[in-house]
Scaffold this motif. Sequence first.
Motif, PDB file in Angstrom:
ATOM      1  N   ARG A  90       0.851  -1.194   0.000  1.00  0.00           N
ATOM      2  CA  ARG A  90       0.000   0.000   0.000  1.00  0.00           C
ATOM      3  C   ARG A  90       0.883   1.239   0.000  1.00  0.00           C
ATOM      4  NH1 ARG A  90      -3.700   1.782   5.188  1.00  0.00           N
ATOM      5  NH2 ARG A  90      -4.007   3.962   4.576  1.00  0.00           N
ATOM      6  N   LEU A  91       0.637   2.133  -0.946  1.00  0.00           N
ATOM      7  CA  LEU A  91       1.309   3.428  -0.992  1.00  0.00           C
ATOM      8  C   LEU A  91       0.228   4.492  -0.867  1.00  0.00           C
ATOM      9  CD1 LEU A  91       3.816   2.871  -3.954  1.00  0.00           C
ATOM     10  CD2 LEU A  91       4.210   2.518  -1.512  1.00  0.00           C
ATOM     11  N   ARG A  92       0.202   5.158   0.266  1.00  0.00           N
ATOM     12  CA  ARG A  92      -0.870   6.111   0.569  1.00  0.00           C
ATOM     13  C   ARG A  92      -2.224   5.392   0.428  1.00  0.00           C
ATOM     14  NH1 ARG A  92       2.731   8.938  -2.492  1.00  0.00           N
ATOM     15  NH2 ARG A  92       1.383   8.981  -4.327  1.00  0.00           N
ATOM     16  N   ASN A  93      -3.048   5.768  -0.535  1.00  0.00           N
ATOM     17  CA  ASN A  93      -4.384   5.169  -0.633  1.00  0.00           C
ATOM     18  C   ASN A  93      -4.548   4.280  -1.861  1.00  0.00           C
ATOM     19  OD1 ASN A  93      -4.304   7.253  -2.486  1.00  0.00           O
ATOM     20  ND2 ASN A  93      -6.440   7.858  -2.177  1.00  0.00           N
ATOM     21  N   PHE A  94      -3.442   3.781  -2.421  1.00  0.00           N
ATOM     22  CA  PHE A  94      -3.544   2.840  -3.533  1.00  0.00           C
ATOM     23  C   PHE A  94      -2.519   1.727  -3.355  1.00  0.00           C
ATOM     24  CE2 PHE A  94      -0.468   6.023  -4.795  1.00  0.00           C
ATOM     25  CZ  PHE A  94       0.516   5.313  -5.475  1.00  0.00           C
TER      26      PHE A  94
END
Length: 235
Positions: free
Chosen positions: A100-104
């Motif tokens: 997961r990178l931030r919200n994606f």
Amino acid sequence: MRYAICFTPTPSDPISHVAANWLGRNVFSGEMVEPPAIGGIGIHDVAFHTAVPRRYGFHGVLRAPFHLAADVSETQLLRDMMRFSGSFQPFRIPRIEVARLRNFFSLVPSVPCEDMHYLASAVVQHFDRFRAPLSEAEIERIDPDGLSAAQFANLHRWGNPYVMDEFRFHMPVTGPVNLVDMPRIEQALRSVFEPVLAEPVTVANIALMIEEGAGGPFRVHSLHPMGKVSARKIA
């Protein structure tokens, strides 16, 4: 028309096949692909959460999308990419994983890959002369007020905030996912991708991608093998 310089595995790589099925589009042919049946998530959910990366296709960006500068041509860009790619030796990313990178969600190296970071920085610097300056509208879409000082400097020097020390290689496999759906989407991604993530990923080419019309999908225009031609023939 815009161009981008990226890494994507070859069409025959198992990861390319799985990613095309998940995203619903083949980045090489541009053809739409029927999504697989995945336990715990419907095809409409998959289509919704992959809408953004589907447009761009399965790739990891090295040089973000750009318009050609007025004094250069696609032919010159292709010729320079052939020379440039031959000056780098292929390398491997030992392992990639769903993260997961931030919200994606993306596929990322399990540990930082210095070879990839060096390649990306070299691509940004070497091909900077081929990009047209960003318009005011393009700068505003990036939301410069939300950038750090380093990212702001990168935006105005290189046309992209997330280069050099701000770069992190990733291959997006979803668009934004809300917090409620994250556990379900992550579980689905792991069930789909983990069977093909056990082996190292070979980085042996860079890809030129093109945008099919203003706001259209991107596809691979050409793959440019890394390493000298003589060495590739011996291999």
